[in-house]
Design an enzyme around this catalytic site. Structure first.
Site, PDB file in Angstrom:
ATOM      1  N   ASP A  74     -19.325 -29.492  20.748  1.00 23.41           N
ATOM      2  CA  ASP A  74     -18.942 -28.712  21.931  1.00 23.41           C
ATOM      3  C   ASP A  74     -19.450 -27.282  21.792  1.00 23.41           C
ATOM      4  OD1 ASP A  74     -17.184 -27.884  19.943  1.00 23.41           O
ATOM      5  OD2 ASP A  74     -15.390 -28.613  20.937  1.00 23.41           O
ATOM      6  N   ASN A 144      -3.557 -29.163  22.509  1.00 23.65           N
ATOM      7  CA  ASN A 144      -3.151 -29.901  23.713  1.00 23.65           C
ATOM      8  C   ASN A 144      -3.704 -31.334  23.719  1.00 23.65           C
ATOM      9  OD1 ASN A 144      -5.843 -29.471  24.171  1.00 23.65           O
ATOM     10  ND2 ASN A 144      -5.603 -28.461  26.157  1.00 23.65           N
ATOM     11  N   HIS A 146      -6.856 -32.165  22.892  1.00 30.78           N
ATOM     12  CA  HIS A 146      -8.290 -32.316  23.154  1.00 30.78           C
ATOM     13  C   HIS A 146      -9.043 -32.717  21.891  1.00 30.78           C
ATOM     14  CE1 HIS A 146      -8.847 -27.670  22.565  1.00 30.78           C
ATOM     15  NE2 HIS A 146      -9.386 -28.244  21.513  1.00 30.78           N
ATOM     16  N   GLU A 151     -10.660 -31.942  27.528  1.00 30.92           N
ATOM     17  CA  GLU A 151      -9.328 -31.445  27.843  1.00 30.92           C
ATOM     18  C   GLU A 151      -8.481 -32.544  28.505  1.00 30.92           C
ATOM     19  OE1 GLU A 151      -8.453 -28.710  26.581  1.00 30.92           O
ATOM     20  OE2 GLU A 151      -9.392 -26.939  27.469  1.00 30.92           O
TER      21      GLU A 151
HETATM   22  C1  GLP Z   1     -11.272 -26.226  19.075  1.00 37.17           C
HETATM   23  C2  GLP Z   1     -12.550 -27.059  19.189  1.00 37.17           C
HETATM   24  C3  GLP Z   1     -12.337 -28.440  18.638  1.00 37.17           C
HETATM   25  C4  GLP Z   1     -11.415 -28.307  17.450  1.00 37.17           C
HETATM   26  C5  GLP Z   1     -10.036 -28.000  17.950  1.00 37.17           C
HETATM   27  C6  GLP Z   1      -8.991 -27.748  16.881  1.00 37.17           C
HETATM   28  O1  GLP Z   1     -11.074 -25.436  20.159  1.00 37.17           O
HETATM   29  N1  GLP Z   1     -13.090 -27.145  20.515  1.00 37.17           N
HETATM   30  O2  GLP Z   1     -13.585 -29.014  18.303  1.00 37.17           O
HETATM   31  O3  GLP Z   1     -11.415 -29.501  16.728  1.00 37.17           O
HETATM   32  O4  GLP Z   1     -10.076 -26.972  18.899  1.00 37.17           O
HETATM   33  O5  GLP Z   1      -9.131 -26.496  16.281  1.00 37.17           O
HETATM   34  P1  GLP Z   1      -8.371 -26.091  14.966  1.00 37.17           P
HETATM   35  O6  GLP Z   1      -8.940 -26.924  13.867  1.00 37.17           O
HETATM   36  O7  GLP Z   1      -8.660 -24.635  14.748  1.00 37.17           O
HETATM   37  O8  GLP Z   1      -6.929 -26.363  15.179  1.00 37.17           O
END
Ligand code: GLP
Length: 273
Positions: A74, A144, A146, A151
């Site tokens: 992403d 959330n 995702h 999303e």
């Molecule tokens: C981010 C990314 C995801 C990631 C997720 C969790 O915003 N878009 O690819 O896996 O949210 O992030 P974190 O590991 O900091 O909790």
């Protein structure tokens, strides 16, 4: 229970460092068995320990990444690799540059295409992924639900596309830079359907803050409300690797189970309760 007759694997390990080692084992095994493997990695904070383990293993010559292809999970629309909030930059600096990946092995998402060409560019990117799917998709779990930036509302069939970020996700992302850098309203993400084609999917989840969304991911009926729940459709190709804190609200953990990754001092659950 909703998980009956499902056959994915849940590995519950002691702490984030055990999760990082286990995640790295999946990467090592994939690359050893297929040196030209197509792989996607998450950004965010969860995989940082895995990045360190993989960099150390590559430094010791235990894994040779010279033939792999890295696809981006992403990225924010309009952001370039020079921008501080670029997720490609995050991945490059955090992992890829440390394991000897050369630029031609790295496939960033086409987020700087002109506005009216963005969707076609995203679809083109989806087509670049080898037929038969990625060899390995390592994913994190958003607060959330995702995955990538799929999303809530994302369907199980969704493909690589442009998506509007929720205010919650933009706030989450902004926190990585202590609110100093604005987060675009749009992102491009590999789709759930794109990810579900991967030969192996590893979802990493650590910390108490993820306990409730992990419970919803694995114990509620699959739904677009929690896009990560769709990963269960991958069946035996899915392994969720969680630490004890993230798994602390799972009833299946508390009901007693045995598993296949127990040699790391953790418990696993094969998805059949
Ligand atoms: C981010 C990314 C995801 C990631 C997720 C969790 O915003 N878009 O690819 O896996 O949210 O992030 P974190 O590991 O900091 O909790």
């Amino acid at each position: 229970m909703a998980i009956e007759r499902e056959n994915w694997t849940l590995a519950v390990l002691h702490d984030p460092s055990a999760v990082s080692e286990a995640a790295s084992d999946f990467v090592s095994t994939t690359v050893l068995s297929k040196p030209d493997a197509a792989i996607t990695f998450p950004t965010g904070s969860t995989p940082l320990g895995m990045f360190d383990v993989l960099a150390a293993r590559a430094g010791r010559g235990e894994i040779d990444f010279s033939g792999v292809e890295i696809f981006c999970l992403d990225e924010y629309v309009g952001v370039t690799a020079e921008d501080p909030n670029s997720l490609s930059r995050w991945l490059w600096n955090g992992l890829l540059s440390r394991i000897g990946i050369r630029p031609h092995q790295f496939h960033p998402l086409p987020v700087t295409a002109d506005g009216d060409e963005l969707e076609a560019a995203a679809a083109g990117y989806d087509q670049m992924i080898p037929r038969g799917g990625l060899d390995l998709a390592v994913l994190g779990l958003g607060p959330n639900g995702h995955i990538g930036y799929n999303e809530p509302g994302s369907s199980a069939e969704s493909r690589t596309r442009v998506i509007a970020l929720t205010p919650e996700s933009r706030t989450q992302a902004s926190a990585y830079w202590e609110g100093a850098i604005p987060i675009p309203e749009l992102a491009m993400t590999m789709g759930v359907g794109t990810l579900l084609e991967a030969k192996q999917i590893v979802l990493l989840v650590t910390g108490f803050a993820k306990a409730e969304i992990l419970r919803r991911t694995v114990e509620e009926p699959m739904s677009a409300d929690v896009p990560a729940s769709w990963l269960r459709l991958a069946g035996p190709r899915l392994t969720i690797v969680a630490d004890e804190a993230a798994a602390s609200r799972l009833s299946i953990v508390h009901s007693g189970f045995q598993g296949r990754v127990a040699d790391r001092g953790g418990d696993t659950h094969d998805g059949r309760s």
